[in-house]
Enzyme design. Structure first.
Site, short mmCIF file in Angstrom:
data_model
loop_
_atom_site.label_atom_id
_atom_site.label_comp_id
_atom_site.label_asym_id
_atom_site.label_seq_id
_atom_site.Cartn_x
_atom_site.Cartn_y
_atom_site.Cartn_z
N CYS A 32 18.18 4.36 -2.85
CA CYS A 32 18.21 5.23 -4.01
C CYS A 32 18.98 6.15 -4.47
O CYS A 32 19.25 6.06 -5.64
CB CYS A 32 16.62 6.13 -3.71
SG CYS A 32 16.82 7.23 -2.21
N GLY A 87 11.66 10.69 -1.31
CA GLY A 87 12.42 9.74 -0.50
C GLY A 87 11.83 9.57 1.03
O GLY A 87 12.42 8.44 1.48
N THR A 141 0.83 -1.31 -0.03
CA THR A 141 -0.01 0.02 -0.16
C THR A 141 0.95 1.32 -0.01
O THR A 141 0.40 2.40 -0.02
CB THR A 141 -0.87 0.14 1.20
OG1 THR A 141 -0.08 -0.21 2.35
CG2 THR A 141 -1.80 -1.20 1.23
N ARG A 164 -4.40 -3.40 9.34
CA ARG A 164 -5.33 -2.22 9.13
C ARG A 164 -5.82 -2.05 7.55
O ARG A 164 -6.78 -1.80 7.45
CB ARG A 164 -4.80 -1.02 9.76
CG ARG A 164 -3.74 -0.24 9.09
CD ARG A 164 -3.59 0.98 9.69
NE ARG A 164 -1.98 1.64 9.16
CZ ARG A 164 -1.06 1.42 9.45
NH1 ARG A 164 -1.02 0.53 10.58
NH2 ARG A 164 0.23 1.96 9.10
N SER A 165 -4.82 -2.22 6.76
CA SER A 165 -5.21 -2.39 5.12
C SER A 165 -5.61 -3.74 4.77
O SER A 165 -6.17 -3.77 3.52
CB SER A 165 -3.89 -2.01 4.45
OG SER A 165 -3.21 -0.87 4.84
N LYS A 167 25.31 5.51 3.56
CA LYS A 167 24.63 4.29 2.57
C LYS A 167 25.47 4.60 1.40
O LYS A 167 25.99 3.61 0.71
CB LYS A 167 23.29 4.49 2.60
CG LYS A 167 22.61 3.87 3.97
CD LYS A 167 21.06 4.43 3.59
CE LYS A 167 20.19 4.24 4.80
NZ LYS A 167 18.94 4.50 4.64
N HIS A 192 15.48 12.38 -7.47
CA HIS A 192 16.70 12.92 -6.95
C HIS A 192 17.88 13.28 -8.13
O HIS A 192 17.83 12.81 -9.05
CB HIS A 192 17.32 11.68 -6.16
CG HIS A 192 16.50 11.35 -4.90
ND1 HIS A 192 15.61 12.03 -4.56
CD2 HIS A 192 16.87 10.33 -4.15
CE1 HIS A 192 14.79 11.27 -3.52
NE2 HIS A 192 15.78 10.17 -3.06
#
Length: 341
Positions: free
Chosen positions: A129, A160, A12, A40-41, A214, A243
């Site tokens: 990313c 992001g 989701t 909940r979804s 990272k 980005h």
């Protein structure tokens, strides 16, 4: 061709939804698709390729009959499901940071190191990313010049931070347009609209953020250059999606601007956008909603010491697509078609 049953963990969210689209776009050999999310979804329905799919609660039992799990959830959830995947023989392509630096787990950008998929033991990590977008521009040049050093500044979009980041920036922009008081920030530490925030993640003892480390650590692993010096500054900018990165590279051998352009023009997944005299260069608006990483502003590094060879460049790429969902689906397709066991 064999069809593969796929589940999306975190279906989701922004990345999970994009993964669904990418499965169709990339002609993945798909059998059944399961959409997994929080309790909940569960029970909500989603339209997919002419079908109505019901979201299921993410439980170990939901992975029964699944061949490949695409992870678009947080670290703690990924860590909880990894042993379940191994137990059930499910290949887990995970977009969280939980396993990226694990020496037993391949960290893959298909255009750069697809061959690493071959030694997976059930888990394949999808890089960060900014790492993916930057290395798509860097790897073709490293191959021709012998990369010696890399300095990067990133300009990272609100996307992001997921759906909360996108909604927060949009709400702030709308309020500013109406002349109203801006809502208090929650997705970001400060107001992002009309602002820049030079922090993504927490700081370490050297003053670098987790996002910056990272890019260093993941970049070294993907390029198979464990000692490559990489310096990075990551900044959140008031852009909705895609980005951007300013990158300066130092090489062992001379790489001319012309040679760099030729290498990038021929590189898969890259689009050369480099005609500054006519105001043609990569921009986030142009590179959004598609998978290519745009590269331009390629020039000699005039700050390089005498006897040293350097280039500077600028690149942009869609964080949700190539920076996350598309790259993960590319990996999954290679698992199904090239590295199937």
């Amino acid at each position: 061709m064999k069809l593969y049953n796929v589940a999306i963990l975190g279906a989701t969210g922004v990345v999970g939804k994009q993964m669904m689209e990418c499965l169709l776009e990339q002609d993945f050999p798909l059998g059944e698709l399961k959409l997994l999310a929080s309790a909940r979804s569960a029970g909500k329905t989603v339209e997919f390729n002419g079908q109505t799919l019901t979201i299921q609660e993410a439980t170990p039992e939901a992975l029964d009959g699944v061949d490949i799990l695409l992870g678009a959830a947080e670290n703690d959830i990924a860590e909880r499901f990894a042993p379940v995947c191994r137990e059930k023989g499910v290949v887990f392509v995970d977009n969280s940071s939980a396993f990226r630096l694990d020496p037993e787990v391949p960290l893959v950008v298909p255009e750069i190191n697809a061959q690493d998929i071959a030694w997976h033991t059930g888990i394949i990590a999808n890089p960060n990313c900014s790492t993916i977008i930057g290395l798509m521009a860097v790897a073709p040049l490293a191959a021709i010049g012998g990369l010696k050093r890399m300095v990067v500044s990133t300009y990272q979009a609100a996307s992001g931070a997921g759906i909360r980041g996108l909604q927060e920036l949009e709400a702030q922009m709308q309020a500013m347009g109406r002349g109203e008081q801006l809502p208090e920030p929650s997705a970001f530490a400060y107001q992002l609209c009309s602002n820049l925030i030079p922090q993504i993640g927490g700081f370490d003892e050297e003053g670098y953020t987790s996002e910056e480390m990272k890019l260093q650590n993941e970049g070294r692993k993907i390029l198979h250059m464990p000692n490559l010096p990489i310096g990075c500054t990551c900044v959140r900018v008031p852009v909705m999606r895609s980005h951007s990165e300013s990158i300066t590279l130092e090489f062992d051998d001379e790489v001319t601007v012309a040679a760099a352009r030729d290498a990038l023009a021929a590189a898969p997944g890259v689009k050369l956008v480099d005609d500054p005299a006519n105001k043609v260069y990569p921009m986030p608006l142009d590179s959004s909603d598609q998978d290519l990483v745009y590269v331009g502003r390629i020039r000699r590094d005039i700050s390089a010491p005498e006897g040293s060879y350097g280039l500077a460049l600028w690149c942009c790429g869609d964080q949700i697509r190539k920076g996350a969902a598309s790259n993960a689906v590319q990996i999954a397709k290679l698992v199904a078609t090239t590295y199937a066991r």
